[in-house]
Write a protein that holds these residues in place. Sequence first.
Motif, mmCIF file in Angstrom:
data_model
loop_
_atom_site.group_PDB
_atom_site.id
_atom_site.type_symbol
_atom_site.label_atom_id
_atom_site.label_comp_id
_atom_site.label_asym_id
_atom_site.label_seq_id
_atom_site.Cartn_x
_atom_site.Cartn_y
_atom_site.Cartn_z
ATOM 1 N N SER A 1 -3.937 9.198 4.830
ATOM 2 C CA SER A 1 -2.737 9.231 3.996
ATOM 3 C C SER A 1 -3.041 9.246 2.500
ATOM 4 O O SER A 1 -2.124 9.179 1.697
ATOM 5 C CB SER A 1 -1.842 8.034 4.318
ATOM 6 N N GLY A 2 -4.302 9.305 2.117
ATOM 7 C CA GLY A 2 -4.641 9.405 0.699
ATOM 8 C C GLY A 2 -5.364 8.206 0.126
ATOM 9 O O GLY A 2 -6.200 8.340 -0.748
ATOM 10 N N VAL B 1 -8.330 -1.064 -2.638
ATOM 11 C CA VAL B 1 -8.042 0.269 -2.124
ATOM 12 C C VAL B 1 -9.037 1.249 -2.718
ATOM 13 O O VAL B 1 -9.629 1.014 -3.774
ATOM 14 C CB VAL B 1 -6.604 0.733 -2.447
ATOM 15 N N ARG B 2 -9.220 2.367 -2.003
ATOM 16 C CA ARG B 2 -10.043 3.456 -2.510
ATOM 17 C C ARG B 2 -9.416 4.757 -2.012
ATOM 18 O O ARG B 2 -8.659 4.766 -1.040
ATOM 19 C CB ARG B 2 -11.487 3.334 -2.065
ATOM 20 N N GLY B 3 -9.729 5.832 -2.668
ATOM 21 C CA GLY B 3 -9.231 7.129 -2.245
ATOM 22 C C GLY B 3 -9.833 7.510 -0.910
ATOM 23 O O GLY B 3 -11.000 7.229 -0.637
ATOM 24 N N THR C 1 2.443 5.549 5.756
ATOM 25 C CA THR C 1 1.295 4.887 6.367
ATOM 26 C C THR C 1 0.832 5.722 7.546
ATOM 27 O O THR C 1 1.658 6.247 8.299
ATOM 28 C CB THR C 1 1.677 3.480 6.860
ATOM 29 N N CYS C 2 -0.480 5.829 7.725
ATOM 30 C CA CYS C 2 -0.992 6.606 8.863
ATOM 31 C C CYS C 2 -0.796 5.833 10.159
ATOM 32 O O CYS C 2 -0.490 4.635 10.136
ATOM 33 C CB CYS C 2 -2.462 6.949 8.655
ATOM 34 N N SER D 1 -4.688 3.346 6.310
ATOM 35 C CA SER D 1 -4.547 4.093 5.072
ATOM 36 C C SER D 1 -3.077 4.321 4.770
ATOM 37 O O SER D 1 -2.216 4.182 5.653
ATOM 38 C CB SER D 1 -5.313 5.418 5.136
ATOM 39 N N PHE D 2 -2.788 4.661 3.516
ATOM 40 C CA PHE D 2 -1.402 4.779 3.069
ATOM 41 C C PHE D 2 -1.323 5.675 1.846
ATOM 42 O O PHE D 2 -2.344 6.039 1.258
ATOM 43 C CB PHE D 2 -0.826 3.398 2.738
#
Length: 120
Positions: A46-47, A40-42, A111-112, A117-118
């Motif tokens: 959704s962040g 994961v990465r920023g 979750t988008c 993304s989440f």
Amino acid sequence: MTQATQPQQRGILVTDSAIKHIKSLQSQQGGDNLCLRVGVRGGGCSGMSYTMDFEQIDNIQPHDEVFEYEEGFKVVCDPKSLLYIYGMALDYSNALIGGGFQFTNPNATQTCGCGKSFSA
């Protein structure tokens, strides 16, 4: 979602259809000396967003978590990402609408719409 190939205690579950598609991509990218790194990465709507890419097996770090699947196929994840995606299921669908890789993450609180993304 299709049936997972490994028991539920696996940190990252990969379904049979996802493995089949990943192995096809793996052969196009250079063959058996590659593993799939997930993390994961920023960013994203959704962040946080999911990452997936092939890398050489020689690049696996001592602190990485390595999950082995059929025929020696490996999925690798760094410890920080694993905190957010432990228990995630990775599936693949070839549907014309909504197809592609699909992430089912039990740690996601939101979750988008695209599912890529989440937030946790």
